[in-house]
Design a protein around this motif. Structure first.
Motif, short mmCIF file in Angstrom:
data_model
loop_
_atom_site.label_atom_id
_atom_site.label_comp_id
_atom_site.label_asym_id
_atom_site.label_seq_id
_atom_site.Cartn_x
_atom_site.Cartn_y
_atom_site.Cartn_z
N ALA A 380 0.84 -1.20 0.00
CA ALA A 380 0.00 0.00 0.00
C ALA A 380 0.87 1.25 0.00
O ALA A 380 1.94 1.27 0.61
CB ALA A 380 -0.91 0.01 1.22
N GLU A 381 0.40 2.28 -0.67
CA GLU A 381 1.14 3.54 -0.66
C GLU A 381 1.15 4.14 0.74
O GLU A 381 2.16 4.67 1.19
CB GLU A 381 0.50 4.54 -1.63
CG GLU A 381 0.66 4.15 -3.10
CD GLU A 381 0.03 5.17 -4.02
OE1 GLU A 381 -0.44 6.22 -3.53
OE2 GLU A 381 0.01 4.93 -5.24
N THR A 382 0.01 4.03 1.42
CA THR A 382 -0.13 4.57 2.78
C THR A 382 -0.92 3.58 3.62
O THR A 382 -1.90 2.99 3.14
CB THR A 382 -0.86 5.93 2.78
OG1 THR A 382 -0.14 6.85 1.96
CG2 THR A 382 -0.95 6.50 4.19
N LEU A 397 -3.26 8.26 12.21
CA LEU A 397 -1.83 7.96 12.20
C LEU A 397 -1.54 7.22 10.91
O LEU A 397 -2.14 6.18 10.64
CB LEU A 397 -1.46 7.06 13.39
CG LEU A 397 -1.91 7.53 14.77
CD1 LEU A 397 -1.66 6.43 15.81
CD2 LEU A 397 -1.20 8.80 15.16
N SER A 398 -0.64 7.76 10.09
CA SER A 398 -0.41 7.14 8.78
C SER A 398 1.08 7.13 8.43
O SER A 398 1.84 8.01 8.84
CB SER A 398 -1.20 7.87 7.69
OG SER A 398 -0.79 9.23 7.59
N PHE A 399 1.46 6.14 7.64
CA PHE A 399 2.85 5.97 7.20
C PHE A 399 2.88 5.84 5.69
O PHE A 399 2.19 4.98 5.11
CB PHE A 399 3.47 4.73 7.84
CG PHE A 399 4.90 4.48 7.45
CD1 PHE A 399 5.91 5.32 7.89
CD2 PHE A 399 5.23 3.41 6.62
CE1 PHE A 399 7.23 5.09 7.53
CE2 PHE A 399 6.54 3.17 6.26
CZ PHE A 399 7.55 4.01 6.71
N GLU A 400 3.66 6.68 5.05
CA GLU A 400 3.84 6.65 3.60
C GLU A 400 5.13 5.88 3.30
O GLU A 400 6.23 6.34 3.59
CB GLU A 400 3.93 8.07 3.04
CG GLU A 400 3.90 8.14 1.54
CD GLU A 400 3.88 9.57 1.03
OE1 GLU A 400 2.94 9.93 0.31
OE2 GLU A 400 4.82 10.33 1.38
N LYS A 401 4.98 4.72 2.70
CA LYS A 401 6.10 3.80 2.56
C LYS A 401 7.21 4.35 1.68
O LYS A 401 8.40 4.18 1.97
CB LYS A 401 5.61 2.45 2.01
CG LYS A 401 6.67 1.37 2.01
CD LYS A 401 6.12 0.04 1.54
CE LYS A 401 7.21 -1.02 1.53
NZ LYS A 401 6.72 -2.32 1.04
N THR A 427 13.01 3.15 8.37
CA THR A 427 12.72 1.75 8.57
C THR A 427 12.13 1.17 7.31
O THR A 427 11.36 1.83 6.61
CB THR A 427 11.73 1.56 9.74
OG1 THR A 427 11.48 0.16 9.91
CG2 THR A 427 10.41 2.28 9.49
N ASP A 428 12.50 -0.05 6.96
CA ASP A 428 11.94 -0.69 5.77
C ASP A 428 11.51 -2.13 6.05
O ASP A 428 11.17 -2.87 5.13
CB ASP A 428 12.94 -0.67 4.61
CG ASP A 428 14.27 -1.33 4.94
OD1 ASP A 428 14.38 -1.91 6.05
OD2 ASP A 428 15.20 -1.24 4.13
N VAL A 468 -7.99 0.08 11.19
CA VAL A 468 -6.75 -0.10 10.44
C VAL A 468 -7.07 0.08 8.96
O VAL A 468 -8.07 -0.45 8.47
CB VAL A 468 -6.16 -1.51 10.68
CG1 VAL A 468 -4.81 -1.66 9.99
CG2 VAL A 468 -6.03 -1.79 12.17
N PHE A 469 -6.22 0.83 8.23
CA PHE A 469 -6.54 1.08 6.82
C PHE A 469 -5.29 0.97 5.95
O PHE A 469 -4.16 1.09 6.41
CB PHE A 469 -7.19 2.46 6.65
CG PHE A 469 -6.24 3.62 6.84
CD1 PHE A 469 -5.54 4.15 5.76
CD2 PHE A 469 -6.03 4.17 8.10
CE1 PHE A 469 -4.66 5.22 5.95
CE2 PHE A 469 -5.17 5.24 8.29
CZ PHE A 469 -4.48 5.76 7.20
N ALA A 470 -5.56 0.72 4.67
CA ALA A 470 -4.51 0.70 3.65
C ALA A 470 -5.05 1.39 2.41
O ALA A 470 -6.21 1.19 2.03
CB ALA A 470 -4.09 -0.74 3.33
N GLU A 471 -4.23 2.21 1.78
CA GLU A 471 -4.64 2.95 0.58
C GLU A 471 -3.77 2.55 -0.61
O GLU A 471 -2.54 2.50 -0.50
CB GLU A 471 -4.52 4.45 0.82
CG GLU A 471 -5.46 4.97 1.91
CD GLU A 471 -5.28 6.46 2.17
OE1 GLU A 471 -4.31 7.05 1.63
OE2 GLU A 471 -6.10 7.03 2.93
#
Length: 490
Positions: A380-382, A397-401, A427-428, A468-471
């Motif tokens: 997911a992009e985010t 709360l979101s994380f852009e990979k 972090t990866d 929990v979400f994924a975009e």
């Protein structure tokens, strides 16, 4: 007798304010005053087998005013008990306020070291400041020294900012650093030395701004961590730099090596300690286990403070244990004792692929949750978490990979203006979050303290749950658990 009468008047004013207070945003497991205003933590100390925390307090109003010292204690860092107000202003040494300071155990005598504030012209904010002490044998009732002020004036090259003493013992001497500014408005920390806490000798400047770190350094702290010397300061007047220094004032640290004999401190660059909205004036202490524990003010000057309408304002953060990594970065994490708050547990899921979203329902407003995101198996992009309420209230709360940017978005939970804070993560493989929500606050600990984000939030509607979400793709969740937390004040 006059001091005792003032304390009784302040306690009576607090009780009256408490009876008329709206509790909609009152916190359940954080340190707050019984009512009215609170800001900086002061005098953090482990004394007679109990944790003591004092705080800047105005018992007569929900706005900042003549500063008193409020006081709480705890046996376990979790369950706090309000004690009588420790210091009231109005004496010759502290006419217009008992400003911030620290505490030490002087052979069984609890000693508070604090700044006396004196207005020359209040409307023009012209003032002078000095340093004073007060002592107690029982840890509850304090008597100001008849030697006050123990430091009457700042060095000749100082402006009028001269406050927030932090005192510690090294060898056979007491040392005290004070937040200060030069006449040219360069923020700095200066050092004094004493054999008895009463007669202080000026040593010199420990560290100062290079011109980019503000006009005044408030609330300094100086301590050893993992063989290095840490200088904590709260600079006023730093300019924003991308995602850094977005608040009005900052709290951060330098790491270096210090020589007591020559008063030389060779240190690295300034690093912000927390990347949320509401984290300032942090102070630390050592406990009986040798842990370096930090607590900060969980608000920010000139920010939105809707609790003033309710008859109170301000809170302190959860305690955090500080550790220093091999690359000289401070990590902050909750102490183990915070587990004492846990009541019921919800094991949401393990090893689950999320496409779009998944809601874990809860109506609780005092919660802790932990989630681990497998980044190697996330495309997911985010991805992230939404703490959701009715009427589309949410804290995100979101994380852009692709960029490694982690975002805390409170713009739909009471911070409509300037509601977003971001921090860069490196972090990866795994993104782990430990998050504490307490009605009107959120504290986020990322990858075991690699970063933290602390903010006040003000949701007005009932909770729906944690989503929990994924975009634009899927996210792999290794583990997700949620706990209902107890309300220590009820």
């Amino acid at each position: 007798m006059l001091t005792q009468k003032k304390k009784q008047q302040a306690e009576a004013a607090l009780q009256s304010a408490k009876e008329n207070m709206n509790t909609r945003f009152r916190l359940g497991y954080h340190i707050m005053a019984p009512a009215n205003w609170i800001n900086d933590p002061n005098g953090l100390i482990y004394f007679n087998n109990e944790y003591h925390v004092f705080y800047q307090h105005h018992p007569y109003d929900e706005n900042w005013g003549p500063m008193h010292w409020g006081h709480v204690k705890s046996k376990d860092l979790v369950h706090w008990e309000h004690l009588p107000i420790a210091l009231v202003p109005g004496d010759d040494c502290d006419r217009d306020g008992c400003f911030s300071g620290s505490a030490v155990d002087n052979d069984g005598e609890l000693t508070l070291i604090y700044t006396g504030h004196h207005y020359i012209d209040k409307e023009k904010d012209i003032f002078y400041q000095n340093q004073n002490i007060a002592t107690s044998e029982d840890g509850i009732t304090f008597k100001k020294s008849n030697l006050n002020p123990v430091v009457a004036i700042p060095p000749q090259d100082s402006g009028h900012h001269f406050r927030d003493p932090k005192v510690w013992r090294h060898g056979d001497s007491w040392y005290m650093i004070i937040g200060n500014a030069t006449k040219e408005e360069i923020g700095r920390v200066i050092l004094y030395k004493s054999s008895d806490l009463c007669d202080w000798e000026y040593v010199g400047v420990v560290a100062e701004s290079d011109g980019t770190h503000g006009y005044m350094w408030e609330c300094p702290d100086f301590f050893e961590l993992n063989g290095k010397q840490v200088l904590l300061v709260s600079p006023q007047g730093m300019k924003a730099d991308g995602n850094k220094y977005r608040n009005l004032f900052q709290t951060g640290y330098f790491i270096g090596d210090y020589d007591y004999e020559g008063n030389t401190y060779n240190h690295g660059t300034f690093t912000e300690l927390d990347n949320g909205h509401d984290f300032y004036a942090v102070q630390t202490f050592l406990d009986a286990q040798g842990r370096r524990i930090a607590i900060g003010w969980m608000d920010m000057w000139e920010s939105l403070m809707p609790t003033k309408e309710d008859g109170w304002c301000g809170a302190l953060t959860m305690p955090r244990v500080l550790t220093l990594t091999e690359d000289n970065k401070i990590h902050m994490n909750p102490p183990d004792e915070m587990d004492l708050l846990r009541e019921s547990k919800t094991e949401a899921f393990k090893d689950k692929i999320i496409g779009e979203s998944h809601l874990i329902e809860t109506e609780e407003k005092l919660i802790e949750f932990q989630i681990e995101l497998d980044l190697k198996n996330t495309n997911a992009e985010t991805a992230g978490i939404k703490i959701r309420g009715q009427k589309d209230e949410q804290t995100v709360l979101s994380f852009e990979k692709s960029t490694g940017i982690f975002t805390l978005d409170c713009s739909r939970s009471g911070k409509r203006d300037d509601g977003i804070r971001r921090t860069q993560l490196y972090t990866d493989e795994v993104l782990s979050l430990r998050v504490f929500v307490d009605r009107s606050s959120i504290e986020v600990f990322i990858n075991e303290g690699q970063a933290t984000m602390t903010s006040r939030i003000y949701p007005e509607n009932e909770m729906l749950g944690v989503e929990v979400f994924a975009e634009n793709g899927t996210a792999k969740i290794n583990d997700f658990n949620l706990w209902k937390l107890k309300d220590i004040w009820n």
